[in-house]
Design a protein around this motif. Structure first.
Motif, short mmCIF file in Angstrom:
data_model
loop_
_atom_site.label_atom_id
_atom_site.label_comp_id
_atom_site.label_asym_id
_atom_site.label_seq_id
_atom_site.Cartn_x
_atom_site.Cartn_y
_atom_site.Cartn_z
N TYR A 284 -3.07 -0.68 -2.39
CA TYR A 284 -4.03 -0.66 -1.29
C TYR A 284 -3.47 -1.41 -0.07
N TYR A 285 -2.82 -2.52 -0.31
CA TYR A 285 -2.19 -3.26 0.78
C TYR A 285 -1.13 -2.41 1.49
N LYS A 286 -0.29 -1.73 0.72
CA LYS A 286 0.75 -0.90 1.32
C LYS A 286 0.15 0.28 2.08
N LEU A 287 -0.95 0.84 1.55
CA LEU A 287 -1.62 1.93 2.27
C LEU A 287 -2.15 1.43 3.61
N ALA A 288 -2.78 0.26 3.60
CA ALA A 288 -3.32 -0.30 4.84
C ALA A 288 -2.20 -0.64 5.82
N GLU A 289 -1.11 -1.16 5.31
CA GLU A 289 0.03 -1.52 6.14
C GLU A 289 0.59 -0.29 6.85
N SER A 290 0.54 0.86 6.16
CA SER A 290 1.08 2.10 6.74
C SER A 290 0.11 2.77 7.70
N GLY A 291 -1.14 2.25 7.78
CA GLY A 291 -2.11 2.80 8.70
C GLY A 291 -2.81 4.05 8.21
N THR A 292 -2.84 4.28 6.90
CA THR A 292 -3.46 5.50 6.37
C THR A 292 -4.95 5.52 6.66
N LYS A 293 -5.50 6.73 6.82
CA LYS A 293 -6.94 6.93 6.98
C LYS A 293 -7.46 7.91 5.94
#
Length: 587
Positions: A284-293
């Protein structure tokens, strides 16, 4: 492209020959088969080798028994690392070694064939009993040494509790029973195991290929978890010469075990292993870091296996995992040097959230907003925790379900990661139009119509939130087990019924209470309950409840009536509406 060899082999052909060199690598799980699995294997093999209990009913050149697959990968050091099949390989060797021991000094072709399976042969074709065909690096040095000693000497420590020793003794006892009942047929059993029992070895020189194949196999072996496979990728990275080779690999294994210990102590996921849960928080952290929506759920393995597990091919990834695990370890232990009391209270309330995603959201915030010492700004973190608590509770009432709960947080991933204010609504002129706030009037109607039964997780979550709305409320001692208390006892309704039986299940009639008190107080009238709330009983080590509201009720009320239930219920609902207002979630 990797080489892939698949060929049916007998047990003898799998183990015999001086080129066989099985290694159970230290990224694998420990040997875990016990007596039950060994008993099943023994029974299956006996029924195969002696149909209807008769050795003559067996056809040597036709009958076959399939024992499953073995998946190995060549590690470049003349060793075949076992990805799948460890349990059966080790168990079969223990069984064959037990048979060999029962032959004693009797000269036998079958005994010679067993020796070819267990040991390497010297230049004179005699077994070198100091060199066995399988080595395990998984467990402790003592356990690994015990496996070697059993295979080398045929002796095991009678006081040992290891699976190796216990299973070896089991096979020795079963062989004794078999030899005593069918002495003339004794040599047939190991012979038929070696010559007529077959397995399907799958051999490759690529670990990635082996892991992909593994995911499609279904057998009796202990399956690897997602984190086991991720461990293999880290193991491969740290084992590379440019990363330090053996020294770096040994350090990684040591630290991985420490990480596993922390996760086992603190994470209790509903599915998967504790380490899997850590990787989920990291994902989840990596997803948020990548800016996913994208709010579509992504499985752990599909996410991390992209680009050949590229995310694990750097030292920062492992360091981030350790940092994240230590953060949650401090949360679990209520580390007052790291967190203020008010933050610890908010985290405690969130721990009752109906959905585990709360821990993933907090992980995003921590990893994105920590300072150089891995600490957070207390004021900002405190406000953030209030905000997400309000959203989790509100959305769990309005639109429950894992996917539904994820949606309002996915669209805020970037803001969570950057520590920006969460609005749960789209900015004007935004491409995606969303607004996860609730209409005040409609939500109050939804709240009034919600049944807060004890089986619903939202019930305990709401009670935890309400308990800590009292500023004087302190945290209960660690490991305190809280249960839902009916202040007006359900049992009392049988003799002193309420005007509306449904009022028994209103939040206004429920509170959190220690299990040690609830055991005695649950069915009592309020006049008797409050004695337990106050800890004024003659029970040994009697203590008052931690719950400040119940203490106040016990001090100010002689009875707790249906009107009290209704009044308290309105007070809780009004308080929750105000809480949502304070966190700007109503419109």
């Amino acid at each position: 492209m990797s080489d892939l060899n698949i060929s049916k082999k007998t047990i003898y052909n799998i183990f015999a020959g001086n080129k066989v060199n099985f290694l159970i690598p230290d990224y694998q799980r420990p040997y875990s088969w016990g007596i039950e699995e060994c008993d099943t294997l023994w029974t299956d093999l006996y029924n195969f080798a002696f149909p209807d209990g008769n050795a003559d009913n067996f056809t040597d050149d036709k009958d076959e028994y399939f024992l499953g697959t073995i998946l190995t990968v060549s590690n470049g050091s003349s060793q075949d690392e076992v990805i799948d099949g460890q349990q059966r390989l080790i168990t079969l060797l223990l069984l064959l070694r037990a048979f060999y021991e029962k032959f004693g000094d009797t000269q036998s072709k079958v005994r010679d064939k067993i020796s070819e399976c267990v040991w390497y042969l010297d230049k004179d074709d005699n077994p070198d009993k100091t060199r066995v065909k399988i080595i395990s690096e998984v467990a402790t040095e003592a356990d690994n040494a015990e496996l070697r000693i059993i295979l080398e000497t045929g002796k095991a420590n009678e006081k040992s509790k290891s699976h190796y020793a216990q299973n070896y003794f089991y096979f020795q006892n079963k062989i004794d029973e078999f030899k005593n009942s069918m002495p003339d047929d004794f040599s047939y059993f190991p012979k038929r195991i070696m010559q007529n029992c077959i397995m399907l070895p799958i051999e490759t020189n690529s670990q990635n290929t082996a892991l992909r194949i593994f995911t499609t196999l279904n057998d009796r072996g202990t399956p690897l978890s997602d984190s086991d496979i991720f461990k293999a990728q880290f193991y491969k990275y740290y084992s590379a010469p440019e990363q330090g080779g053996q020294i770096s690999k040994n350090n990684f294994i040591k630290r991985w075990k420490e990480l596993e210990t922390i996760c086992n102590a603190n994470f209790h996921p509903r599915t998967g292993t504790p380490l899997d849960d850590l990787f989920m928080r990291y994902m989840y952290y990596k997803l948020a870091e990548s800016g996913t929506k994208n709010d579509t759920f992504i499985g752990l393995r599909p996410y991390f296996e992209k680009d050949n597990y590229q995310k694990f091919k750097n030292e920062k990834s492992f360091e981030d995992l350790v940092t994240l695990a230590n953060f949650w370890n401090d949360v679990s232990k209520r580390n007052e040097e790291r967190f203020s009391e008010r933050v610890l209270k908010r985290l405690y309330v969130l721990s009752y959230s109906p959905y585990n995603i709360w821990s993933y959201i907090v992980s995003i915030y921590f990893m994105g907003n920590r300072d150089a010492q891995n600490k957070l700004d207390d004021e900002k973190f405190y406000k953030f925790l209030h905000k997400i608590t309000a959203m989790f509770l509100m959305h769990s009432i309005v639109n429950p379900g894992n996917q539904n709960i994820r949606r309002p947080f996915f669209v805020e991933f970037t803001n969570i990661f950057k520590g920006n204010e969460l609005t749960f609504k789209a900015e004007p002129n935004a491409k995606q139009n969303y607004d996860y706030r609730q209409d005040r009037k409609l939500f109050r109607g939804k709240l009034n119509g919600t049944t807060f039964s004890n089986t619903k997780k939202i019930t305990k979550a709401m009670l935890a939130w309400w308990t800590f709305q009292n500023d004087a409320q302190e945290l209960p001692p660690l490991d305190t087990k809280l249960e839902i208390e009916h202040i007006y006892a359900k049992k009392l309704h049988e003799t002193k019924p309420l005007a509306n039986v449904e009022n028994l299940e209103l939040l206004g009639n429920k509170s959190l209470l220690e299990k040690r008190i609830n055991i005695y107080a649950s069915n009592l009238p309020f006049a008797n309950k409050k004695i337990y709330y106050l800890g004024k009983t003659n029970k040994k080590n009697a203590m008052p409840t931690f719950n400040q509201e119940l203490l106040e009720l016990a001090k100010t009320h002689e009875d707790f009536t249906e009107n009290d239930i209704l009044a308290r219920n309105e007070k809780i609902f009004d308080g929750f509406i105000n809480y949502l207002d304070e966190n700007k979630l109503l419109k």
